[in-house]
Design a protein around this motif. Structure first.
Motif, PDB file in Angstrom:
ATOM      1  N   ARG A   1       0.998  -1.070  -0.111  1.00  0.00           N
ATOM      2  CA  ARG A   1      -0.508  -0.165  -0.361  1.00  0.00           C
ATOM      3  C   ARG A   1       0.914   1.402  -0.196  1.00  0.00           C
ATOM      4  O   ARG A   1       2.069   0.923   0.356  1.00  0.00           O
ATOM      5  N   PRO A   2       1.137   2.565  -0.576  1.00  0.00           N
ATOM      6  CA  PRO A   2       1.409   3.600  -0.562  1.00  0.00           C
ATOM      7  C   PRO A   2       1.163   4.289   0.664  1.00  0.00           C
ATOM      8  O   PRO A   2       0.892   3.923   1.576  1.00  0.00           O
ATOM      9  N   ASN A   3       2.078   5.450   0.729  1.00  0.00           N
ATOM     10  CA  ASN A   3       2.296   5.910   1.683  1.00  0.00           C
ATOM     11  C   ASN A   3       0.961   7.242   1.975  1.00  0.00           C
ATOM     12  O   ASN A   3       0.452   7.120   0.591  1.00  0.00           O
ATOM     13  N   ALA A   4       0.633   7.982   2.717  1.00  0.00           N
ATOM     14  CA  ALA A   4      -0.148   9.338   2.524  1.00  0.00           C
ATOM     15  C   ALA A   4      -0.284  10.374   1.487  1.00  0.00           C
ATOM     16  O   ALA A   4      -1.794  10.657   0.785  1.00  0.00           O
ATOM     17  N   ASP A   5       0.970   9.838   0.661  1.00  0.00           N
ATOM     18  CA  ASP A   5       0.879  11.520   0.089  1.00  0.00           C
ATOM     19  C   ASP A   5       1.407  10.201  -1.428  1.00  0.00           C
ATOM     20  O   ASP A   5       1.660  11.060  -2.809  1.00  0.00           O
ATOM     21  N   GLY A   6       0.748   9.101  -1.374  1.00  0.00           N
ATOM     22  CA  GLY A   6       0.750   8.673  -2.445  1.00  0.00           C
ATOM     23  C   GLY A   6       1.987   7.630  -2.931  1.00  0.00           C
ATOM     24  O   GLY A   6       1.903   7.045  -4.491  1.00  0.00           O
ATOM     25  N   SER A   7       3.743   8.108  -2.439  1.00  0.00           N
ATOM     26  CA  SER A   7       4.465   7.790  -2.911  1.00  0.00           C
ATOM     27  C   SER A   7       4.873   6.685  -2.332  1.00  0.00           C
ATOM     28  O   SER A   7       4.144   5.586  -1.981  1.00  0.00           O
ATOM     29  N   GLY A   8       6.062   5.782  -2.672  1.00  0.00           N
ATOM     30  CA  GLY A   8       6.203   4.785  -2.115  1.00  0.00           C
ATOM     31  C   GLY A   8       5.646   3.464  -3.155  1.00  0.00           C
ATOM     32  O   GLY A   8       6.079   3.791  -4.100  1.00  0.00           O
ATOM     33  N   PRO A   9       5.460   2.174  -2.879  1.00  0.00           N
ATOM     34  CA  PRO A   9       6.026   1.243  -3.537  1.00  0.00           C
ATOM     35  C   PRO A   9       4.203   1.015  -4.088  1.00  0.00           C
ATOM     36  O   PRO A   9       2.700   2.092  -3.999  1.00  0.00           O
ATOM     37  N   THR A  10       3.978   0.050  -5.187  1.00  0.00           N
ATOM     38  CA  THR A  10       2.291   0.185  -5.969  1.00  0.00           C
ATOM     39  C   THR A  10       2.382  -0.646  -5.329  1.00  0.00           C
ATOM     40  O   THR A  10       2.191  -1.990  -4.854  1.00  0.00           O
ATOM     41  N   THR A  11       0.858  -0.719  -6.028  1.00  0.00           N
ATOM     42  CA  THR A  11      -0.252  -1.250  -5.119  1.00  0.00           C
ATOM     43  C   THR A  11      -1.043  -1.674  -6.443  1.00  0.00           C
ATOM     44  O   THR A  11      -1.632  -0.990  -7.446  1.00  0.00           O
ATOM     45  N   GLU A  12      -2.050  -2.625  -6.580  1.00  0.00           N
ATOM     46  CA  GLU A  12      -2.682  -3.210  -7.874  1.00  0.00           C
ATOM     47  C   GLU A  12      -4.740  -2.917  -7.679  1.00  0.00           C
ATOM     48  O   GLU A  12      -4.123  -2.254  -8.470  1.00  0.00           O
ATOM     49  N   ALA A  13      -4.801  -2.515  -6.125  1.00  0.00           N
ATOM     50  CA  ALA A  13      -5.951  -2.471  -6.358  1.00  0.00           C
ATOM     51  C   ALA A  13      -6.329  -2.444  -4.623  1.00  0.00           C
ATOM     52  O   ALA A  13      -7.414  -1.956  -4.078  1.00  0.00           O
ATOM     53  N   HIS A  14      -5.151  -1.516  -4.010  1.00  0.00           N
ATOM     54  CA  HIS A  14      -5.905  -1.519  -2.715  1.00  0.00           C
ATOM     55  C   HIS A  14      -6.114  -2.069  -1.623  1.00  0.00           C
ATOM     56  O   HIS A  14      -6.599  -2.731  -0.843  1.00  0.00           O
ATOM     57  N   PHE A  15      -5.824  -3.937  -2.070  1.00  0.00           N
ATOM     58  CA  PHE A  15      -5.975  -4.613  -1.308  1.00  0.00           C
ATOM     59  C   PHE A  15      -4.976  -4.798  -0.237  1.00  0.00           C
ATOM     60  O   PHE A  15      -3.764  -5.084   0.114  1.00  0.00           O
ATOM     61  N   CYS A  16      -5.416  -5.587   0.957  1.00  0.00           N
ATOM     62  CA  CYS A  16      -4.916  -5.591   2.083  1.00  0.00           C
ATOM     63  C   CYS A  16      -5.558  -6.753   2.989  1.00  0.00           C
ATOM     64  O   CYS A  16      -7.171  -6.559   3.534  1.00  0.00           O
ATOM     65  N   SER A  17      -4.795  -7.897   2.389  1.00  0.00           N
ATOM     66  CA  SER A  17      -5.459  -8.788   3.615  1.00  0.00           C
ATOM     67  C   SER A  17      -4.671  -9.962   4.386  1.00  0.00           C
ATOM     68  O   SER A  17      -3.501 -10.118   3.242  1.00  0.00           O
ATOM     69  N   ALA A  18      -4.323  -9.944   5.956  1.00  0.00           N
ATOM     70  CA  ALA A  18      -3.191 -11.135   6.253  1.00  0.00           C
ATOM     71  C   ALA A  18      -2.879 -12.639   6.042  1.00  0.00           C
ATOM     72  O   ALA A  18      -1.776 -13.035   5.822  1.00  0.00           O
ATOM     73  N   GLU A  19      -4.651 -13.262   5.422  1.00  0.00           N
ATOM     74  CA  GLU A  19      -4.561 -14.212   4.801  1.00  0.00           C
ATOM     75  C   GLU A  19      -4.101 -14.093   3.592  1.00  0.00           C
ATOM     76  O   GLU A  19      -2.689 -15.146   2.661  1.00  0.00           O
ATOM     77  N   PHE A  20      -3.852 -13.154   2.898  1.00  0.00           N
ATOM     78  CA  PHE A  20      -3.308 -13.221   1.349  1.00  0.00           C
ATOM     79  C   PHE A  20      -1.889 -13.220   1.542  1.00  0.00           C
ATOM     80  O   PHE A  20      -1.301 -14.012   0.939  1.00  0.00           O
ATOM     81  N   ASP A  21      -0.717 -12.658   2.815  1.00  0.00           N
ATOM     82  CA  ASP A  21      -0.036 -12.452   2.624  1.00  0.00           C
ATOM     83  C   ASP A  21       0.516 -14.035   3.323  1.00  0.00           C
ATOM     84  O   ASP A  21       1.345 -14.146   2.591  1.00  0.00           O
TER      85      ASP A  21
END
Length: 588
Positions: free
Chosen positions: A445-465
């Motif tokens: 997930r990106p930083n608050a200003d949009g910088s940093g890593p690239t995300t496909e669709a803002h997904f976040c899941s502990a099971e996925f990780d």
């Protein structure tokens, strides 16, 4: 255990001034950056593939691994140590020798500098150290054994250029550049395009054409008109209507390539930054999975494929296209849990408590009409065409939609910052989807200003990780494939990125002027947008004759063996055919 040495026969064919020519290619999408550490857009990364080679590449024949900057590699220490050999004949376009130190500097620059992690940072998480004990030897030490070959991860840059920069993340890399591929950037002018010149020091042999000009056009229709008039020579990313109009024209040859990308509609689930803090301005009602599932059910993907794309493509299931059967979620898309079913969608919204208002639109929990913004790219005609269908379909389930078409850059910025409700999305990938899966981790997930890593669709899941880490180190191919399919199912179940279709890749070129284009894969593939540079590298002006001896990653015994090399690791005697991970760079 040592891997089989891989042959690297070098073409002796070089371009001559007598047969030199300039190949002009239409450029109708934005370039975000020509800095290989930062570039994400497909247009940018496709251009950079001609300039920077990786340690290990993909053959044009069938995507199998072939030598690139490294002629051979081996694994040891239970699969945690990879050693690559870089021959003495590898050179940069300025004539300087290319060594293992260049590769080590590239890897370590990303590991040490967060600003350089944008394009490839998530792919280096398992790498502990990278060293160059001598000019021909590169050693990569991993924290744990992994399935993807780490030599395919990065485009290698010249240390003698980049190490001299005070701020490499600010370098635009736009004029008189130095590279290792068949072409290097001579000049980039925003609004005009990119000129690349042939690299006479290219280790496979110089191209037959001296120059490739990527010429900027305001729309794909303008580019097609320029192809017809002879102003340019090649147009990619044709719409189905443009393809149909060109396929029978004299002097123009069209190509329909297997779709190696997906087109989807992403739904804002309540975007969060890397620290889990809310960001963006997505509609609160979309935090409810029931609403997101109903939106899936309200959209008829089959009709979009038939009416907007003229049937040129396949209905999608998960993120991995059917062109890559090893990792594709092979199920009937019409029978997926959230497949088109407006009656069921209405029932779901009723059960979730979203009552229908007097004006025909449902009310949110605050008693306000539900109204969502659908964001698209103005230079992609299919976005507006899809929106024309989706808007009335969602009205049928009580959701009002306003449509906004923006420039590629504006739409991408809005997506990264979470300033959307619904948006058309799209990624292309290579046969190994490791990278594509990596950008669905919470850490992407990106930083608050949009910088940093690239995300496909803002997904976040502990099971996925958890599943990602398992597949990354799983050396049994059957088990790894199933893990990646399960990961795609998790994204689907979250109802945040609705895969619509895998569109065919549609291209056209002036066959009166140029020939010799190589497709990847050989029988059903694309010419541009490859996982490599074969398509244009092998092109030649009509009348030059066949380029015998030019490498395409297939065609002689050594290269076929190289592409099929099997590395046996000392972990449970598991044997794995190593494949390159997907590059990111196809963000739309």
């Amino acid at each position: 255990m040592t891997a089989m040495p891989l042959a690297t026969s070098v073409s002796a064919n070089a371009s001559s001034s007598e047969n030199s020519s300039s190949l002009k290619i239409a450029l109708s999408s934005d370039i975000d950056s020509l800095n290989p550490f930062l570039a994400i857009f497909a247009t940018s990364t496709n251009i950079l593939r001609f300039q920077y080679d990786s340690l290990v590449g993909y053959s044009a024949k069938d995507f199998s691994e072939v030598p690139a900057l490294a002629s051979e590699w081996e694994t040891s220490n239970g699969g945690k140590t990879w050693t690559f050999t870089i021959p003495d004949d590898r050179k940069w376009s300025d004539g300087k020798r290319l060594t293992a130190e260049d590769a080590a500097w590239t890897f370590n620059a990303i590991k040490k500098n967060d600003e350089l992690k944008v394009a490839h940072g998530s792919a280096l998480q398992n790498i502990e150290s990278v060293t160059a004990p001598d000019p021909t030897t590169l050693v990569i030490n991993l924290a744990s054994p992994q399935a993807p070959n780490p030599g395919t991860v990065l485009p290698i840059v010249p240390k003698h250029v980049w190490a001299e920069l005070d701020q490499p993340a600010k370098f635009n890399n736009a004029k008189n550049t130095v590279g290792s591929g068949p072409f290097v950037i001579k000049e980039y002018t925003k609004g005009t395009g990119v000129t690349m010149t042939a690299n006479t020091h290219f280790y496979r042999g110089a191209p037959s054409i001296d120059e490739v000009d990527f010429v900027r056009y305001k729309s794909s229709d303008a580019a097609v008109a320029a192809l017809r008039s002879g102003e340019i020579d090649f147009v990619s990313d044709l719409t189905p209507a443009q393809y149909q109009a060109l396929k029978d024209e004299d002097g123009i040859t069209v190509n329909v390539g297997d779709g190696t990308r997906y087109t989807s509609m992403s739904i804002n689930p309540g975007v969060e930054d890397r620290k889990g803090r809310p960001m963006g301005n997505g509609a609160e009602v979309l935090h409810d999975k029931a609403v997101r599932k109903a939106i899936y059910m309200g959209i008829d993907n089959e009709t979009l494929l038939k009416k907007v794309f003229n049937g040129l493509g396949e209905l999608a299931t998960g993120e991995v296209p059917a062109a890559y059967p090893q990792y594709h979620w092979d199920t009937d898309p019409k029978k997926l849990p959230h497949a088109f079913n407006p009656e069921k969608a209405n029932e779901l919204l009723d059960e979730a408590g979203y009552q229908m208002g007097s004006n025909g639109f449902r009310l949110n929990k605050k008693g306000e009409p539900i109204e969502l913004r659908l964001l698209g790219v103005s230079t992609d005609p299919t976005h507006q065409q899809m929106a024309n269908y989706i808007k009335p379909w969602l009205k049928d389930i009580g959701i009002k939609v306003t449509v906004s078409m923006n420039s590629f850059a504006q739409a991408n910025t809005a997506f990264v910052l979470g300033e959307y409700d619904l948006t058309f999305n799209g990624w292309g990938m290579m046969p190994d989807p490791d990278f594509q899966m990596s950008i669905n981790q919470c850490s992407s997930r990106p930083n608050a200003d949009g910088s940093g890593p690239t995300t496909e669709a803002h997904f976040c899941s502990a099971e996925f990780d958890k599943l990602f880490k398992e597949q990354h180190r799983e050396l049994n191919q059957e088990k790894r494939s199933q893990l990646i399919i399960e990961m795609q199912k998790l994204i689907y179940q979250a109802a945040i990125n609705d895969p619509i279709l895998y569109p065919a890749s549609l291209e056209a070129y002036n066959s009166d002027r140029f020939a010799g284009f190589v497709k990847q894969p050989a029988k059903t593939g694309v010419i541009t947008g490859q996982s490599g540079y074969w398509g244009l590298y092998n092109a030649e002006p009509v009348g030059v004759g066949d380029r015998t001896g030019v490498e395409t990653g297939f065609g002689n015994t050594e290269w076929i063996i190289a592409g099929a090399v099997v590395v046996a690791l000392a972990i449970g005697a598991t044997v794995l055919i190593r494949r390159r991970r997907a590059t990111q760079g196809e963000r739309e």
